[in-house]
Structures are given as C-alpha cells and as structure tokens.
Design a protein around this motif. Structure first.
Motif, PDB file in Angstrom:
ATOM      1  N   LEU A   1      40.545  36.922  36.475  1.00 19.68           N
ATOM      2  CA  LEU A   1      40.683  37.739  37.452  1.00 19.68           C
ATOM      3  C   LEU A   1      41.367  39.169  37.001  1.00 19.68           C
ATOM      4  O   LEU A   1      42.190  39.121  36.271  1.00 19.68           O
ATOM      5  CB  LEU A   1      41.737  37.020  38.395  1.00 19.68           C
ATOM      6  CG  LEU A   1      42.328  37.904  39.555  1.00 19.68           C
ATOM      7  CD1 LEU A   1      41.452  38.207  40.752  1.00 19.68           C
ATOM      8  CD2 LEU A   1      43.452  36.808  40.145  1.00 19.68           C
ATOM      9  N   ASP A   2      40.660  40.393  37.628  1.00 24.44           N
ATOM     10  CA  ASP A   2      41.428  41.631  37.139  1.00 24.44           C
ATOM     11  C   ASP A   2      42.480  41.725  38.062  1.00 24.44           C
ATOM     12  O   ASP A   2      42.462  41.234  39.509  1.00 24.44           O
ATOM     13  CB  ASP A   2      40.304  42.609  37.440  1.00 24.44           C
ATOM     14  CG  ASP A   2      40.877  43.794  37.165  1.00 24.44           C
ATOM     15  OD1 ASP A   2      41.525  44.100  36.121  1.00 24.44           O
ATOM     16  OD2 ASP A   2      40.383  44.987  37.808  1.00 24.44           O
TER      17      ASP A   2
ATOM     18  N   LEU B   1      34.540  31.869  37.367  1.00 32.75           N
ATOM     19  CA  LEU B   1      34.182  32.780  38.508  1.00 32.75           C
ATOM     20  C   LEU B   1      35.030  34.262  38.140  1.00 32.75           C
ATOM     21  O   LEU B   1      36.337  34.141  37.652  1.00 32.75           O
ATOM     22  CB  LEU B   1      34.835  32.094  39.617  1.00 32.75           C
ATOM     23  CG  LEU B   1      34.941  33.266  40.878  1.00 32.75           C
ATOM     24  CD1 LEU B   1      33.585  33.574  41.271  1.00 32.75           C
ATOM     25  CD2 LEU B   1      35.909  32.622  42.000  1.00 32.75           C
ATOM     26  N   LEU B   2      34.258  35.014  38.067  1.00 32.50           N
ATOM     27  CA  LEU B   2      34.530  36.350  37.434  1.00 32.50           C
ATOM     28  C   LEU B   2      35.101  37.508  38.380  1.00 32.50           C
ATOM     29  O   LEU B   2      33.960  37.690  39.407  1.00 32.50           O
ATOM     30  CB  LEU B   2      33.339  36.968  36.448  1.00 32.50           C
ATOM     31  CG  LEU B   2      33.619  38.219  35.767  1.00 32.50           C
ATOM     32  CD1 LEU B   2      35.113  38.439  34.983  1.00 32.50           C
ATOM     33  CD2 LEU B   2      32.579  38.849  34.933  1.00 32.50           C
ATOM     34  N   VAL B   3      35.996  37.814  38.485  1.00 31.89           N
ATOM     35  CA  VAL B   3      36.448  38.735  39.700  1.00 31.89           C
ATOM     36  C   VAL B   3      36.994  40.146  38.897  1.00 31.89           C
ATOM     37  O   VAL B   3      38.033  40.040  38.461  1.00 31.89           O
ATOM     38  CB  VAL B   3      37.696  38.139  40.498  1.00 31.89           C
ATOM     39  CG1 VAL B   3      37.963  39.010  41.620  1.00 31.89           C
ATOM     40  CG2 VAL B   3      37.142  36.674  40.846  1.00 31.89           C
ATOM     41  N   ASP B   4      36.258  40.909  39.383  1.00 35.68           N
ATOM     42  CA  ASP B   4      36.588  42.563  38.835  1.00 35.68           C
ATOM     43  C   ASP B   4      35.635  43.549  39.611  1.00 35.68           C
ATOM     44  O   ASP B   4      34.458  43.287  40.078  1.00 35.68           O
ATOM     45  CB  ASP B   4      36.169  42.428  37.245  1.00 35.68           C
ATOM     46  CG  ASP B   4      36.627  43.602  36.509  1.00 35.68           C
ATOM     47  OD1 ASP B   4      36.615  44.958  36.894  1.00 35.68           O
ATOM     48  OD2 ASP B   4      37.501  43.563  35.815  1.00 35.68           O
ATOM     49  N   ASP B   5      36.329  44.607  39.939  1.00 30.06           N
ATOM     50  CA  ASP B   5      35.858  45.577  40.782  1.00 30.06           C
ATOM     51  C   ASP B   5      34.693  46.713  39.935  1.00 30.06           C
ATOM     52  O   ASP B   5      33.865  46.856  40.746  1.00 30.06           O
ATOM     53  CB  ASP B   5      36.852  46.668  41.407  1.00 30.06           C
ATOM     54  CG  ASP B   5      37.536  47.500  40.305  1.00 30.06           C
ATOM     55  OD1 ASP B   5      38.107  46.714  39.511  1.00 30.06           O
ATOM     56  OD2 ASP B   5      37.476  48.584  40.519  1.00 30.06           O
ATOM     57  N   GLN B   6      34.521  46.387  38.684  1.00 30.53           N
ATOM     58  CA  GLN B   6      33.732  47.353  38.117  1.00 30.53           C
ATOM     59  C   GLN B   6      32.411  46.291  37.701  1.00 30.53           C
ATOM     60  O   GLN B   6      32.734  45.677  36.834  1.00 30.53           O
ATOM     61  CB  GLN B   6      34.192  47.853  36.889  1.00 30.53           C
ATOM     62  CG  GLN B   6      35.690  48.882  37.197  1.00 30.53           C
ATOM     63  CD  GLN B   6      36.252  49.642  36.103  1.00 30.53           C
ATOM     64  OE1 GLN B   6      35.399  49.967  35.206  1.00 30.53           O
ATOM     65  NE2 GLN B   6      37.465  49.336  35.756  1.00 30.53           N
ATOM     66  N   LYS B   7      31.276  46.769  38.216  1.00 30.51           N
ATOM     67  CA  LYS B   7      30.228  46.026  37.857  1.00 30.51           C
ATOM     68  C   LYS B   7      29.847  45.957  36.284  1.00 30.51           C
ATOM     69  O   LYS B   7      29.314  45.134  35.793  1.00 30.51           O
ATOM     70  CB  LYS B   7      28.922  46.513  38.755  1.00 30.51           C
ATOM     71  CG  LYS B   7      27.547  45.581  38.666  1.00 30.51           C
ATOM     72  CD  LYS B   7      26.644  46.157  39.114  1.00 30.51           C
ATOM     73  CE  LYS B   7      25.438  45.019  39.463  1.00 30.51           C
ATOM     74  NZ  LYS B   7      24.877  44.700  37.871  1.00 30.51           N
TER      75      LYS B   7
ATOM     76  N   GLU C   1      30.513  35.940  40.913  1.00 28.13           N
ATOM     77  CA  GLU C   1      31.253  36.916  40.538  1.00 28.13           C
ATOM     78  C   GLU C   1      31.547  37.540  42.083  1.00 28.13           C
ATOM     79  O   GLU C   1      30.884  37.572  43.168  1.00 28.13           O
ATOM     80  CB  GLU C   1      30.092  38.011  39.900  1.00 28.13           C
ATOM     81  CG  GLU C   1      29.532  37.706  38.654  1.00 28.13           C
ATOM     82  CD  GLU C   1      28.534  38.757  38.190  1.00 28.13           C
ATOM     83  OE1 GLU C   1      28.938  40.083  38.529  1.00 28.13           O
ATOM     84  OE2 GLU C   1      27.608  38.419  37.731  1.00 28.13           O
ATOM     85  N   CYS C   2      32.599  38.229  41.872  1.00 27.10           N
ATOM     86  CA  CYS C   2      33.372  38.842  43.119  1.00 27.10           C
ATOM     87  C   CYS C   2      33.806  40.104  42.745  1.00 27.10           C
ATOM     88  O   CYS C   2      34.540  40.540  41.565  1.00 27.10           O
ATOM     89  CB  CYS C   2      34.603  38.117  43.697  1.00 27.10           C
ATOM     90  SG  CYS C   2      34.059  36.367  44.424  1.00 27.10           S
ATOM     91  N   ALA C   3      33.714  41.303  43.755  1.00 30.34           N
ATOM     92  CA  ALA C   3      34.105  42.638  43.492  1.00 30.34           C
ATOM     93  C   ALA C   3      35.688  42.810  43.635  1.00 30.34           C
ATOM     94  O   ALA C   3      35.873  44.062  43.318  1.00 30.34           O
ATOM     95  CB  ALA C   3      33.274  43.454  44.119  1.00 30.34           C
TER      96      ALA C   3
ATOM     97  N   ALA D   1      34.043  31.761  47.211  1.00 24.43           N
ATOM     98  CA  ALA D   1      33.430  31.470  45.863  1.00 24.43           C
ATOM     99  C   ALA D   1      33.749  30.360  45.319  1.00 24.43           C
ATOM    100  O   ALA D   1      32.914  29.540  44.894  1.00 24.43           O
ATOM    101  CB  ALA D   1      33.533  32.933  45.173  1.00 24.43           C
ATOM    102  N   CYS D   2      34.989  30.103  45.413  1.00 23.59           N
ATOM    103  CA  CYS D   2      35.509  28.723  44.663  1.00 23.59           C
ATOM    104  C   CYS D   2      35.058  27.350  45.350  1.00 23.59           C
ATOM    105  O   CYS D   2      34.684  26.670  44.609  1.00 23.59           O
ATOM    106  CB  CYS D   2      36.853  28.957  44.927  1.00 23.59           C
ATOM    107  SG  CYS D   2      38.101  29.714  43.808  1.00 23.59           S
ATOM    108  N   SER D   3      34.982  27.501  46.760  1.00 23.95           N
ATOM    109  CA  SER D   3      34.273  26.385  47.403  1.00 23.95           C
ATOM    110  C   SER D   3      32.838  26.462  47.006  1.00 23.95           C
ATOM    111  O   SER D   3      32.230  25.361  46.712  1.00 23.95           O
ATOM    112  CB  SER D   3      34.239  26.909  48.835  1.00 23.95           C
ATOM    113  OG  SER D   3      33.529  25.632  49.394  1.00 23.95           O
ATOM    114  N   GLU D   4      32.045  27.668  46.710  1.00 22.27           N
ATOM    115  CA  GLU D   4      30.593  27.568  46.562  1.00 22.27           C
ATOM    116  C   GLU D   4      30.368  27.141  45.206  1.00 22.27           C
ATOM    117  O   GLU D   4      29.495  26.485  44.851  1.00 22.27           O
ATOM    118  CB  GLU D   4      30.138  28.837  46.809  1.00 22.27           C
ATOM    119  CG  GLU D   4      28.385  28.920  46.541  1.00 22.27           C
ATOM    120  CD  GLU D   4      28.061  30.458  46.699  1.00 22.27           C
ATOM    121  OE1 GLU D   4      26.786  30.515  46.808  1.00 22.27           O
ATOM    122  OE2 GLU D   4      28.850  31.129  47.459  1.00 22.27           O
TER     123      GLU D   4
END
Length: 214
Positions: free
Chosen positions: A53-54, A5-11, A32-34, A42-45
C-alpha cells in the motif's frame, strides 16, 4: 508464491513493481488498485496474502485505506511502501494495523523478503525508519521516553501484544484467545503499564524496537 494486492495511484510505479516482483519467482501480483476505494472489493475478489500500500493517493489515501480495512474486519497484513518516512505517519499506520513500512528505494530482495515475512505472520520495518522513530522516542517527540528498565511481560501478555501489533481490537483479541473482553482490557492496561507507555501504538512501536515481537 505469495499473492499480493498492489495499491498505488501511479500506473508506472505499479507496472514497475509488478514486473520486478514477477522476476523474483516468489511473489504474484494478483490485483491492482489506483487508490483505496477499491481495496475492500479487491480483497474479496483476489484474497491476497499481503497488501502492498502507498500512503499518498487521491480520493482515499493509505491511512484512510487502513482505517477502512480495520473497520471492515479485514486482517490481511499490510506493507506500506512509500517515498515518505514521516514518523507520525508510521505511528498512525501502526495504530491502524500496518505490519510493515518500507521506502520505495528499497532493493527487490528486501521487498520480497518483507512480503514473505508479513505473509508468514511477522512484521517488517526498514532500519532507517525504525532508527528515526527510536530517535523520536528518545527525544520525547512521540510523547514517551524509553524506560530505563522493563518489567518482564508474561507469555500471555506477549501473545496479546503480538495481536495488538496486527491491529486487533480488544474484542477481536478476546475472541481469538477465548477470553472475556474485560479480561483482555485489563491485560492490555497491564502491558502499557509495564512498557511505560500510554497507548497501544506506542506499545507496539517500543515492542518492535526492543525485539519483544516480530
């Protein structure tokens, strides 16, 4: 294939990391999460093996996200990937259960190896970050000094220390090891005493540096 699971605010950053990891043939970015606000759902899905994680994000940053994951009882290993190497952020991240810390200038091979290590239950801290933290330990700026000689830890204490590094609370450690919470609390106190530190975060950092845990 390790699911990430990728979590970063920059697309642009997310797209780049996703493309590179896809080339490895070993990692699949399943979600992905922004920012941190959608991570729990998202972890559940997606049920990832590792969360990448950023730290610096709007609305809910990396440290806040780690705190939310801990409160929700989600034990998916978290690998911090950031442009910053401020040791206080590393210490805070470790205290909240982060299992790895890399800078964004890392090579693809190292990133893939780190993801695999965390997915397998280990930890991964970039050598340059560890060296800076160790320097802080030696100068006393983290609040403790490297002990001249360590009292050996028992196998059970090492097992508890490994769970501490994974961000488990005393209650969670007690449940995992079929012990009373009071017994675990006493054993944690003994570990801190043997390592010559005053809290769990410093115990984990010192144990990682000394190779007591992986």
């Amino acid at each position: 294939m390790h699911k990430v699971l990728l979590v970063d605010d920059q697309k642009l950053i997310r797209d780049g990391i996703k493309s590179l990891l896809g080339l490895s043939g070993k990692v699949d970015v399943v979600g992905e999460c922004a920012d941190g606000t959608g991570v729990i759902a998202a972890c559940s899905e997606f049920v990832p093996d590792v969360i990448l994680l950023d730290l610096s994000m709007p609305l809910m940053n990396g440290v806040q996200t780690l705190a939310a994951l801990k409160q929700a009882g989600i034990n998916i290993p978290v690998l911090i990937l950031t442009t910053f190497d401020e040791h206080e952020l590393v210490l805070k991240s470790i205290s909240l259960g982060a299992r790895g810390f890399l800078l964004k200038d890392v090579s693809l091979d190292t990133l893939v190896e780190a993801i695999g290590t965390l997915a397998g239950g280990g930890s991964w801290f970039a050598p340059n970050i560890t060296e800076r933290l160790l320097g802080s330990v030696r100068t006393g700026s983290t609040g403790f000094t490297m002990p001249a000689q360590l009292e050996p830890l028992s196998d059970k204490e090492l097992e508890i220390l490994q769970l501490m590094a994974a961000g488990y609370s005393n209650k969670e450690i007690a449940a995992a090891l079929y012990k009373s919470e009071g017994t675990v609390k006493n054993q944690c106190s003994a570990i801190l005493s043997k390592l010559g530190v005053r809290d769990r975060t410093r115990a984990v950092l010192l144990a990682l540096e000394l190779g007591l845990i992986s």
